[in-house]
Design a protein around this motif. Structure first.
Motif: not given
Length: 222
Positions: A159-181
């Motif tokens: 989970y942390d790896i996926e989160l870090l990958k999305l952060l490294s791509r410049g995604l904000i919280l709402d965008e990360i939440a949508n990706q995870f959903k």
């Protein structure tokens, strides 16, 4: 000794050196490919013909060019190959030395050996091939002998790896939440994700998100 081996490497000079090393071990059939897709097709074809490869030697990184491929890294190739031929032996031959990446190849993808490219790596590769054939022993380059005993990354989850990958791509919280959903990854609420980010910053002693991403990259997490 192995009878049939395939090498996946995009640089001709390294391909030639590895093939020569295999020939000196009197391996009768050696094939190689410059693209992961081509390597996978060779393995798949050999399986269909009931004449499977016994060993795959692969790099991790491949330089992008004009050609589009489905498989673009050694990890992707290994995962795809393991699905169709779980018992094939796999040695990674790469310059990569990031602890997490190396350790995850053994623990998540079940590779049999990891040899780091360098001045004396060809003899080490030959010894690894012999050891894996004779004893099914897991082999790791001497420079990386500390990796399997590294306890510093035990608390990092997928989970942390996926989160870090999305952060490294410049995604904000709402965008990360949508990706995870969309990927059915939980927890996927913005507050839960924010708490996880803060936990990671504390864990890595990072001052901010930029610092966190930089540290994750240094460790080979993203």
């Amino acid at each position: 000794m192995f009878k049939k081996v395939v090498v996946s490497e995009d640089f001709d000079s390294i391909n030639i050196a590895v093939v020569q090393a295999l020939e000196s071990l009197y391996i009768p059939e050696i094939q190689y490919a410059k693209y992961c897709d081509d390597t996978f097709l060779k393995i798949k074809k050999a399986q269909a013909e009931n004449d499977p490869f016994e060993l795959l030697i692969t790099d991790l990184s491949y330089k992008a060019d004009h050609r589009e491929n489905k498989l673009n890294s050694g990890e992707e190739l290994i995962a795809a190959v393991k699905k169709i031929q779980p018992n094939i032996k796999i040695i990674v031959y790469s310059i990569e030395d990031k602890s997490f990446r190396v350790k995850s190849l053994f623990e998540s993808l079940g590779i049999d050996g990891y040899i780091m490219k360098g001045r004396n790596s060809i003899p080490e590769l030959q010894k690894a091939i012999q050891s894996i054939y004779q004893s099914n022993e897991k082999i790791l380059s001497s420079e990386l002998s500390h990796v399997m005993n590294d306890k510093s990354l035990l608390e990092i989850e997928t989970y942390d790896i996926e989160l870090l990958k999305l952060l490294s791509r410049g995604l904000i919280l709402d965008e990360i939440a949508n990706q995870f959903k969309n990927a059915h990854i939980i927890p996927n609420g913005t507050s839960s994700i924010e708490k996880r980010i803060n936990k990671l910053k504390i864990y890595f002693k990072a001052n901010n998100n930029v610092h966190l991403i930089a540290m994750a990259k240094d460790l080979g997490l993203v």
